[in-house]
Write an enzyme that holds these catalytic residues in place. Structure first.
Site, PDB file in Angstrom:
ATOM      1  N   HIS A 443     139.025 -22.323 -20.915  1.00  0.00           N
ATOM      2  CA  HIS A 443     137.600 -22.401 -21.250  1.00  0.00           C
ATOM      3  C   HIS A 443     137.313 -22.073 -22.711  1.00  0.00           C
ATOM      4  CE1 HIS A 443     136.581 -21.268 -16.754  1.00  0.00           C
ATOM      5  NE2 HIS A 443     137.020 -22.504 -16.867  1.00  0.00           N
TER       6      HIS A 443
HETATM    7  C1  LIG Z   1     142.660 -27.071 -15.887  1.00  0.00           C
HETATM    8  C2  LIG Z   1     141.212 -26.871 -16.176  1.00  0.00           C
HETATM    9  C3  LIG Z   1     140.345 -26.579 -15.138  1.00  0.00           C
HETATM   10  C4  LIG Z   1     138.993 -26.359 -15.409  1.00  0.00           C
HETATM   11  N1  LIG Z   1     138.149 -26.123 -14.364  1.00  0.00           N
HETATM   12  C5  LIG Z   1     136.836 -25.964 -14.618  1.00  0.00           C
HETATM   13  C6  LIG Z   1     135.913 -25.802 -13.558  1.00  0.00           C
HETATM   14  O1  LIG Z   1     136.271 -25.861 -12.384  1.00  0.00           O
HETATM   15  N2  LIG Z   1     134.613 -25.603 -13.879  1.00  0.00           N
HETATM   16  C7  LIG Z   1     134.176 -25.549 -15.169  1.00  0.00           C
HETATM   17  O2  LIG Z   1     132.989 -25.311 -15.395  1.00  0.00           O
HETATM   18  N3  LIG Z   1     135.012 -25.737 -16.177  1.00  0.00           N
HETATM   19  C8  LIG Z   1     136.323 -25.969 -15.945  1.00  0.00           C
HETATM   20  N4  LIG Z   1     137.163 -26.213 -16.978  1.00  0.00           N
HETATM   21  C9  LIG Z   1     136.608 -26.254 -18.329  1.00  0.00           C
HETATM   22  C10 LIG Z   1     135.714 -27.475 -18.587  1.00  0.00           C
HETATM   23  O3  LIG Z   1     136.337 -28.642 -18.124  1.00  0.00           O
HETATM   24  C11 LIG Z   1     135.431 -27.527 -20.077  1.00  0.00           C
HETATM   25  O4  LIG Z   1     134.842 -26.306 -20.475  1.00  0.00           O
HETATM   26  C12 LIG Z   1     134.478 -28.649 -20.465  1.00  0.00           C
HETATM   27  O5  LIG Z   1     134.917 -29.900 -20.009  1.00  0.00           O
HETATM   28  C13 LIG Z   1     134.365 -28.659 -21.979  1.00  0.00           C
HETATM   29  O6  LIG Z   1     133.466 -29.651 -22.376  1.00  0.00           O
HETATM   30  P1  LIG Z   1     133.452 -30.134 -23.875  1.00  0.00           P
HETATM   31  O7  LIG Z   1     132.511 -31.299 -23.944  1.00  0.00           O
HETATM   32  O8  LIG Z   1     133.216 -28.959 -24.753  1.00  0.00           O
HETATM   33  O9  LIG Z   1     134.968 -30.600 -24.185  1.00  0.00           O
HETATM   34  P2  LIG Z   1     135.952 -31.545 -23.370  1.00  0.00           P
HETATM   35  O10 LIG Z   1     135.468 -31.832 -22.002  1.00  0.00           O
HETATM   36  O11 LIG Z   1     137.297 -30.935 -23.524  1.00  0.00           O
HETATM   37  O12 LIG Z   1     135.882 -32.914 -24.179  1.00  0.00           O
HETATM   38  C14 LIG Z   1     136.257 -33.025 -25.527  1.00  0.00           C
HETATM   39  C15 LIG Z   1     136.788 -34.444 -25.747  1.00  0.00           C
HETATM   40  O13 LIG Z   1     136.894 -34.674 -27.144  1.00  0.00           O
HETATM   41  C16 LIG Z   1     138.088 -35.380 -27.396  1.00  0.00           C
HETATM   42  N5  LIG Z   1     138.447 -35.137 -28.790  1.00  0.00           N
HETATM   43  C17 LIG Z   1     138.876 -33.971 -29.334  1.00  0.00           C
HETATM   44  N6  LIG Z   1     139.057 -34.116 -30.668  1.00  0.00           N
HETATM   45  C18 LIG Z   1     138.715 -35.400 -30.949  1.00  0.00           C
HETATM   46  C19 LIG Z   1     138.655 -36.148 -32.161  1.00  0.00           C
HETATM   47  N7  LIG Z   1     138.945 -35.602 -33.337  1.00  0.00           N
HETATM   48  N8  LIG Z   1     138.302 -37.457 -32.100  1.00  0.00           N
HETATM   49  C20 LIG Z   1     137.977 -38.025 -30.899  1.00  0.00           C
HETATM   50  N9  LIG Z   1     137.989 -37.352 -29.734  1.00  0.00           N
HETATM   51  C21 LIG Z   1     138.339 -36.059 -29.763  1.00  0.00           C
HETATM   52  C22 LIG Z   1     139.066 -34.820 -26.386  1.00  0.00           C
HETATM   53  O14 LIG Z   1     140.141 -35.701 -26.198  1.00  0.00           O
HETATM   54  C23 LIG Z   1     138.183 -34.650 -25.167  1.00  0.00           C
HETATM   55  O15 LIG Z   1     138.183 -35.832 -24.397  1.00  0.00           O
HETATM   56  C24 LIG Z   1     138.513 -26.439 -16.743  1.00  0.00           C
HETATM   57  C25 LIG Z   1     139.374 -26.752 -17.777  1.00  0.00           C
HETATM   58  C26 LIG Z   1     140.720 -26.969 -17.507  1.00  0.00           C
HETATM   59  C27 LIG Z   1     141.634 -27.288 -18.646  1.00  0.00           C
END
Ligand SMILES: Cc1cc2nc3c(=O)[nH]c(=O)nc-3n(C[C@H](O)[C@H](O)[C@H](O)COP(=O)(O)OP(=O)(O)OC[C@H]3O[C@@H](n4cnc5c(N)ncnc54)[C@H](O)[C@@H]3O)c2cc1C
Ligand code: SF4
Length: 507
Positions: A443
């Site tokens: 997270h």
């Molecule tokens: C194994 C696991 C289980 C989890 N279980 C839960 C759960 O049950 N409940 C919960 O609330 N949370 C859970 N989480 C956490 C949750 O999924 C994340 O906190 C959330 O998805 C983060 O959202 P975000 O938009 O910040 O980033 P992300 O969802 O990580 O998305 C970021 C995206 O940006 C892309 N990216 C990064 N850098 C670049 C770049 N320079 N150019 C283009 N693309 C890029 C990445 O490839 C990714 O697709 C879990 C995480 C993991 C790893």
């Protein structure tokens, strides 16, 4: 349309009203909202497009496709494993679907300390209600809890500790237990299933295998994004993609976004960008039960223990405990030791339950760009957080014994095995130095904390950058502190909030 950058003619130049970077919880939501509001949207995603048919339920095949660095991302000194998703849908492709609101006490403290005038409590609540309806968030019925989760419930009941069932965003779940390597049955109501199709229907163009490397800006105004098309297997750059856009919304996660901001020399007088990373670090204890547990079967993580998670008292405990997910490769990696000793533990695989204590952490880590495509993460829990981590581990051991484990394994090197009836206080006295135990985090958050004071925060409470016009942030970076609950619901909510604000704003 969804394109694969590796198959497009390169170099490529695109124009749009808005370029979104990252298609996870925050980015897919912001892109969908903006596209439906009538903006032309290009969304760049470093990972590939995966469909349910691609989710073949093999750890060794799926980790390299679904996770950054093949699932092997760590902090700079390898002290903490940081699992983060890549792919159209980001970490929501393989997360475990738990959904929880940030406690009102934390949101209240943020409002006081950071001034979040554009995100009052009523707005938070309305966003949560909307996202919960959109993603069909529902309590998992008790008759669908597997034995692993029921053991945690048994432990809580036996000790008289607080606990309860969890709500998830899934529909038509078969209970296959493969959530962490993607759902072959399309049962997750995640960014890929719910948001991306709506964004595409509204005209958004999604470019997969395309990594943003630099935000273009001049004299305080954003101009677009420089990106690289990636070779499918090696992820090496094979050509340039430029998106010219008067609005750019960074949603590359709490590691990717600050790395991009810093690599692009985006002004930040308060100096907070990339400086306040929290990760919810976690330790795992395993219990060996006489009867098979088969922890891999059924829906993971449907029950939580909240006895040691205090949000109001400054000196309260800060551990959130859930069953740890348990595929064979992941379990083997977590079980310490080598050779015969390791084999002996793994022979008991079907009888093992594992509980994890995730810390509502106060340690502030750091993210920096590393070359054109990479980043480094500095994070090691401070002394108070290490004490709390060990307290959480101790609580996991107590719960396992209370649920009936005959012995509990603490993953030190070599492993410490506690037999039934043995005092557990030795766990609290362990020396948690780097490498002593596997510390894992899923997270990352808080690395570009929002706030309405431009002298302090880089972005305001609508995700708008204070110092570069047209630049926005819409991901887990925005949280001003650790939240102590699963973050995705709140990131989806912030993606909606930021998406609406940037759609209203003049470029
Ligand atoms: C194994 C696991 C289980 C989890 N279980 C839960 C759960 O049950 N409940 C919960 O609330 N949370 C859970 N989480 C956490 C949750 O999924 C994340 O906190 C959330 O998805 C983060 O959202 P975000 O938009 O910040 O980033 P992300 O969802 O990580 O998305 C970021 C995206 O940006 C892309 N990216 C990064 N850098 C670049 C770049 N320079 N150019 C283009 N693309 C890029 C990445 O490839 C990714 O697709 C879990 C995480 C993991 C790893
Ligand atoms: S448990 Fe449900 S959501 Fe998870 S992979 Fe299996 S069917 Fe999909």
């Amino acid at each position: 349309m969804i394109f694969d950058a590796a198959r497009l003619p390169l170099p490529l130049r695109l124009r749009a009203d808005l370029c979104v970077v990252g298609s996870g919880a925050g980015g897919a939501m912001a892109a969908m909202v903006a596209a439906e509001a009538g903006l032309s949207v290009v969304l760049l995603e470093a990972g590939e497009l995966l469909t349910p048919a691609d989710m073949i339920q093999r750890e060794e095949a799926m980790f390299p496709r679904l996770y950054w660095e093949g699932g092997g991302r760590t902090t700079k000194g390898r002290e903490v494993k940081i699992h983060q998703g890549r792919g159209v849908g980001g970490s929501t492709l393989h997360n475990l679907n738990l959904c929880k609101r940030i406690p009102a006490s934390i949101r209240g403290r943020w409002a006081e300390e950071r001034r979040l005038d554009r995100l009052p409590p009523a707005t938070w609540d309305a966003l949560y209600a909307e996202v919960e309806a959109l993603l069909k968030v529902e309590a998992v019925p008790r008759d669908r809890w597997n034995r692993h989760n029921r053991l945690l419930e048994d432990g809580c009941r036996a000790l008289g500790w607080a606990g309860g069932g969890l709500a998830h965003n899934r529909s038509g779940c078969m209970g296959s237990g493969f959530c962490e390597v993607g759902c072959a049955y399309d049962a997750k109501n995640n960014a890929a299933k719910i948001l991306v199709p709506r964004a595409v229907k509204a005209g958004a163009q999604i470019v997969a295998r395309c990594q943003a490397v630099h935000v273009r800006h001049d004299r305080g105004r954003v101009l677009g994004v420089d990106a690289r098309a990636l070779e499918p297997r090696t992820h090496r750059p094979i050509g340039e993609v430029v998106v010219e856009a008067p609005r750019v919304c960074l949603a590359a996660s709490a590691t990717g976004t600050p790395a991009l901001l810093r690599r692009s020399s985006i002004p930040d007088p308060g100096g907070e960008t990339g400086e306040r990373l929290h990760v919810h670090p976690a330790l795992v204890a395993s219990g060996d039960f006489d009867e098979p547990v088969r922890a891999w079967q059924g829906i993971p993580q449907t029950y939580e223990c909240t006895e040691h998670l205090e949000f109001t008292r400054e000196d309260g405990h800060r551990s959130w405990i859930v069953p740890a997910f348990a595929h064979p490769v992941g379990t083997a990696a977590l079980v310490p030791g080598h050779g015969a000793a390791h084999r002996d533990v793994m022979k008991r695989y079907a009888h093992l339950a594992a509980f994890t204590a995730m810390l509502h952490d106060r340690t502030a880590g750091r993210v920096r760009p590393d070359g054109e495509l990479g980043l480094t993460i500095d994070y090691w829990p401070d002394a108070a957080d290490r004490r709390e981590l060990l307290h959480g581990l101790w609580a996991c051991a107590r719960l396992l014994f209370a649920a009936g484990a005959r012995r509990v394994l603490i993953p030190t090197q070599p492993p410490r095995i506690f037999e039934r009836g043995e005092p557990l206080d030795a766990i609290l006295a362990l020396d948690l130095v780097p490498g002593a135990m596997d510390v894992t985090a899923v997270h990352p958050m808080g690395s570009v904390p929002m706030g309405d004071d431009p002298a302090r925060a880089a972005v305001d409470s609508e995700g708008r950058h204070h110092h570069v016009k047209g630049l926005w942030v819409a991901d887990g970076s925005l949280f001003p502190s650790s939240i102590g609950v699963p973050p995705q619901l709140s990131i989806y909510a912030l993606g909606m909030h930021v998406g609406r604000a940037l759609s209203r704003a003049t470029p």
